[in-house]
Design a protein around this motif. Structure first.
Motif, short mmCIF file in Angstrom:
data_model
loop_
_atom_site.label_atom_id
_atom_site.label_comp_id
_atom_site.label_asym_id
_atom_site.label_seq_id
_atom_site.Cartn_x
_atom_site.Cartn_y
_atom_site.Cartn_z
N MET A 1 -0.74 17.14 -0.80
CA MET A 1 -1.53 16.13 -1.51
C MET A 1 -2.63 15.63 -0.58
O MET A 1 -2.41 15.50 0.63
CB MET A 1 -0.60 14.97 -1.92
N THR B 1 0.33 7.49 3.07
CA THR B 1 1.57 7.35 3.83
C THR B 1 2.75 7.12 2.89
O THR B 1 3.83 7.70 3.07
CB THR B 1 1.43 6.19 4.84
N GLY B 2 2.55 6.28 1.87
CA GLY B 2 3.62 6.04 0.90
C GLY B 2 3.95 7.31 0.13
O GLY B 2 5.13 7.61 -0.12
N TYR B 3 2.92 8.05 -0.24
CA TYR B 3 3.16 9.31 -0.95
C TYR B 3 3.95 10.27 -0.06
O TYR B 3 4.89 10.94 -0.51
CB TYR B 3 1.83 9.94 -1.37
N SER C 1 6.82 5.03 11.96
CA SER C 1 8.14 4.43 11.81
C SER C 1 9.04 5.31 10.93
O SER C 1 10.21 5.51 11.25
CB SER C 1 8.00 3.03 11.20
N PHE C 2 8.48 5.82 9.83
CA PHE C 2 9.29 6.61 8.90
C PHE C 2 9.17 8.12 9.16
O PHE C 2 9.73 8.92 8.40
CB PHE C 2 8.88 6.29 7.45
N MET D 1 5.99 9.38 2.29
CA MET D 1 7.37 8.87 2.32
C MET D 1 8.14 9.36 1.10
O MET D 1 9.34 9.67 1.18
CB MET D 1 7.37 7.33 2.37
N GLY D 2 7.44 9.44 -0.03
CA GLY D 2 8.06 9.95 -1.25
C GLY D 2 8.41 11.43 -1.13
O GLY D 2 9.49 11.86 -1.56
N ILE D 3 7.52 12.20 -0.52
CA ILE D 3 7.80 13.63 -0.28
C ILE D 3 9.06 13.77 0.56
O ILE D 3 9.94 14.58 0.26
CB ILE D 3 6.59 14.28 0.44
N ALA E 1 11.47 17.18 0.56
CA ALA E 1 10.49 18.27 0.61
C ALA E 1 9.86 18.40 2.00
O ALA E 1 8.70 18.78 2.14
CB ALA E 1 9.42 18.06 -0.46
N GLY F 1 1.66 4.51 -2.97
CA GLY F 1 1.85 5.95 -2.79
C GLY F 1 3.20 6.42 -3.30
O GLY F 1 3.31 7.49 -3.91
N GLY G 1 0.82 -1.22 0.00
CA GLY G 1 0.00 0.00 0.00
C GLY G 1 0.84 1.26 0.00
O GLY G 1 0.54 2.23 -0.71
N THR G 2 1.92 1.28 0.78
CA THR G 2 2.77 2.47 0.76
C THR G 2 3.58 2.52 -0.54
O THR G 2 3.90 3.62 -1.01
CB THR G 2 3.71 2.52 1.99
N HIS H 1 11.42 11.56 0.87
CA HIS H 1 12.56 11.09 0.07
C HIS H 1 13.02 12.18 -0.88
O HIS H 1 14.21 12.30 -1.20
CB HIS H 1 12.15 9.83 -0.69
N ASP H 2 12.07 12.97 -1.37
CA ASP H 2 12.40 14.09 -2.26
C ASP H 2 13.09 15.23 -1.54
O ASP H 2 13.52 16.20 -2.18
CB ASP H 2 11.11 14.66 -2.89
N PHE I 1 3.42 2.61 9.79
CA PHE I 1 4.43 3.02 8.80
C PHE I 1 4.71 4.52 8.91
O PHE I 1 5.86 4.96 8.84
CB PHE I 1 3.96 2.67 7.37
N LEU J 1 -2.83 4.03 3.36
CA LEU J 1 -1.50 3.51 3.02
C LEU J 1 -0.93 4.25 1.82
O LEU J 1 0.26 4.54 1.76
CB LEU J 1 -1.56 2.01 2.75
N HIS J 2 -1.77 4.55 0.84
CA HIS J 2 -1.30 5.29 -0.33
C HIS J 2 -0.80 6.67 0.12
O HIS J 2 0.23 7.16 -0.34
CB HIS J 2 -2.42 5.46 -1.36
#
Lengths: 324, 389
Positions: B103, B158-160, B204-205, B162-164, B169, A69, A65-66, B166-167, B201, B155-156
């Motif tokens: 977002m 949270t993953g997004y 954790s991150f 995590m991407g921010i 930002a 994203g 799921g993550t 990682h960028d 998640f 979850l989407h």
């Protein structure tokens, strides 16, 4: 050219993928310092850092799921599911979210990612560590499903899967992880979704994939001693299926036997039998036969060899096909 | 003799009434149901009355959007509509705390937030009319697709986030370079595994994500107490980030609290959880019948806490608006309603044949063969009709 195990070839392929694209992230349980329970990612966290080879909390749905994203943000996650039987907590995210997103957004967005799953039995494991879940994923529109059987395919196919613009379920035959083979670094590989004729033959075609490719090649070698010429086709791609290669083979041999570890009912064998009968009905000399796992939950390891297709069961099917 | 213990039986509805209508004292509130501004030791609304009037306008338009949706479903123009009635302050207050670099991951009920993000009405209604899958440009609107599977979007989100992270930002000295994610879910979703995994998640991150839980007291027919024995916001601390309850019918409090949570996420302080304590005044969807499971007294009690009326009362009281201003707003809402109806009725689905091309980004021969067979099958009928004329 170099000789290495299938596990090392995957590691080398993942290393190339990480090198080629800074957006590629490896993500899963125990894949960092440990290098994964099968050591497929060994040394990669040390070389690429904790931000690109990421130890995830212990939750498969959370990982996929993550990753959805992360993919939407422009990253290219390569997920490791620790064992085949552990993928089901992530099933909803894979089937309802990852597979459907391109369709849901009318083609506007996609979440390309690779979900690596060590699969199959024959390693004497306890429950949930020997399963073959490929049919669930091949049945789901929106997923591409591939599996390697040799170190060379492992090396190239993992890189091609990472480069795919669609989500890929990447199945790794865990009982072949330590088999060695040549990896050809400087020759252009087959397209990801193309099947490969492993061995030419004229009397019947063994259609198989993943861990059973080696078994079928062994069966074909034995059959040769008995004066029978068997062709072996490694599907490599389970969705889509390369019907061109399959029909080219069976058009010549006129007999086909599908071999897989997964259980029989509604497995890949059923789909291939249906398609061959649609395409080559008048040409074929016998019905497509299947040599598969039995329709039962994966058994306790002491009897798994009676569950899994082996050379004798394959040759028995060849006898039946030729006697038809 | 004491009553036998029945651990699995639900609470009487009257107990649910008491719980649903009276939130704890810890709830952040800056504008009372009577339209009176009140102080809070930690949170203050610093905007002016013109800004508040802007929120009033947006809440009125969101309510109109929603009423049109319900009407269009009743007229057979939509297959289904999930009403937002009663949740206008929760949506406008939170939606106004989002910047263009942030977002949003919504549920299927954030029509008011979608309106703020300029998601075209036609794109939104296509989902409920069955003329499309409900698509819009995520990049342009910063508003992800509606999610029907309860909680999957957290979850989407949270993953997004995590991407921010990682960028790079988050946590920049220049606040313009920072971003965060606002993830909506409901009280029912708080029981979902995916939602709980997303908390794990995110913590954790230290992902820059704010969970905005719209506690509207009812998950279809089940009261919130069936999901949680403690107030939802108190759960957040167990995951390792702050949780806060806000009066979800107070647009000022929702705005300020969401601003606080989003800003700390952008600064790199990690996730936060907001429980917006509100009420689903309407049905779960147009297929639902709330009279079967809740008392009208409860709905009436919440009607007195209406998110729009309190703002009107306040602004009229201080003289920031007058009846003429409200009449103009009504006229604008009428015009907007007409736009919603027209947009809906103009929607047509493209033929099924187009859908084959949306399965994959890189098409497969299998799907293309099926598409071609489908098209030639249909063409056979057309040819037969043509020749019979």
């Amino acid at each position: 050219m170099s000789t290495m195990t299938l596990a090392k070839a995957l590691n080398a392929g993942l290393r190339r993928a990480l090198d080629a694209n800074p957006k590629v992230l490896l993500y899963g349980e125990d894949i960092g310092k440990l290098g994964g329970v099968f050591r497929i990612t060994e040394g990669l966290q040390k070389d690429f850092g904790e931000d690109r080879v990421i130890d995830a909390p212990l939750a498969e749905s959370g990982i996929v799921g993550t990753s959805f994203g992360l993919a939407l943000r422009g990253y290219r996650p390569v997920v490791e599911i620790q064992f085949d039987g552990f993928v089901y907590p992530a099933f909803n995210q894979i089937v309802s979210q990852v597979a459907k997103f391109h369709n849901r957004t009318e083609g506007r967005h996609a979440v390309p990612m690779v979900i690596r799953i060590p699969y199959g039995g024959g390693i004497g494991a306890i429950e949930h560590h020997s399963e073959s879940p490929e049919a669930y994923f091949a049945h789901t529109a929106g997923l591409k499903v591939v599996t390697c059987s040799t170190p060379n395919d492992a090396y190239w196919m993992i890189q091609q899967a990472v480069a795919s613009e669609d989500p890929v379920i990447f199945l790794e035959p865990k009982r072949r992880y330590h088999d060695k083979g040549e990896v050809v670094h400087d020759t252009k590989p087959l397209p990801l979704h193309q099947a490969r004729v492993v061995r030419g033959g004229t009397d019947a075609t063994l259609i198989t994939y993943g861990p059973m490719v080696k078994m079928c090649a062994e069966a074909a070698a034995i059959a040769e001693d008995e004066g029978r010429s068997l062709e072996v086709v490694d599907l490599r791609s389970l969705s889509p299926i390369d019907m061109v290669t399959l029909t080219n083979s069976v058009r010549r041999t006129r007999r086909a036997i599908v071999v897989h570890e997964d259980v029989q009912t509604l497995g890949l064998g059923a789909e291939i039998a249906a398609r061959l009968s649609e395409d080559l009905f008048y040409l074929m000399e016998s019905p497509v036969l299947r040599v598969t796992g039995h329709d039962m939950p994966y058994p306790n390891s002491r009897v798994e060899n009676d569950f899994l297709p082996d050379v004798d069961r394959i040759l028995d099917a060849v006898d039946r096909s030729l006697a038809y | 003799m004491s009553q036998p213990v029945q651990p699995w039986s639900g609470p009487p509805v009257t107990a649910g009434l008491a719980d649903a209508v009276t939130a704890s004292d810890e709830m952040v509130q800056l504008l009372t149901p009577e339209g009176r501004r009140v102080q809070h030791p930690e949170f203050a609304f610093t905007g002016d009355d013109a800004e508040i009037a802007g929120y009033l306008r947006e809440m009125v338009l969101a309510r109109r959007y929603d009423q049109e949706g319900t009407s269009l479903q009743r007229q057979g123009e939509l297959g289904l509509w999930p009403p937002l009635l009663g949740q206008e302050a929760a949506q406008i207050g939170s939606g106004r705390a989002v910047r263009d670099t942030d977002m949003i991951f919504p549920t299927y009920r954030e029509h008011g937030v979608a309106m703020l993000r300029d998601v075209p009405v036609a794109n939104m209604l296509g989902l409920f009319r069955g003329t499309s899958m409900g698509d819009w440009d995520i990049e342009a609107t910063r508003f992800a697709q509606y999610q029907i599977i309860i909680g999957a979007q957290t979850l989407h989100a949270t993953g997004y986030a995590m991407g921010i992270q990682h960028d790079g930002a988050v946590g920049n000295p220049d606040p313009e370079r920072n971003a965060a994610v606002l993830a909506f879910h409901g009280d029912g979703a708080s029981s979902q595994g995916d939602v709980n995994e997303s908390y794990v998640f995110a913590a954790s991150f230290r992902a820059p994500v704010v969970f905005f839980c719209t506690n509207n007291q009812w998950a279809i027919s089940e009261p919130t107490i069936r999901q949680s024995r403690i107030p939802l916001y108190q759960r957040a601390w167990g995951y390792g980030f702050p949780g806060i309850r806000v009066d979800g019918n107070d647009v000022l409090a929702v705005k300020v609290v969401t601003d606080w949570a989003m800003e700390r996420a952008r600064e790199g302080q990690g996730p936060a959880f907001i429980e917006a304590f509100t009420y689903r005044m309407g049905a779960h969807t147009t297929s639902d019948d709330p009279s079967k499971y809740r008392l009208s007294e409860e709905t009436e009690a919440w009607r007195r806490k209406d998110p729009i009326e309190r703002v009107k009362t306040y602004l009229l009281g201080v003289g920031a608006i007058d009846e003429a201003w409200l009449a103009d707003l009504d006229a604008e809402a009428d015009e907007f309603g007409e736009h919603v109806r027209a947009a809906c009725k103009s929607l047509r689905s493209e033929p099924l044949a187009h859908r084959f091309d949306k399965v994959f980004r890189v098409p497969t021969a299998e799907v293309e063969d099926q598409r071609d067979a489908h098209i030639s099958y249909l063409a056979g009928f057309e040819a037969a009709e043509g020749s019979s004329r």
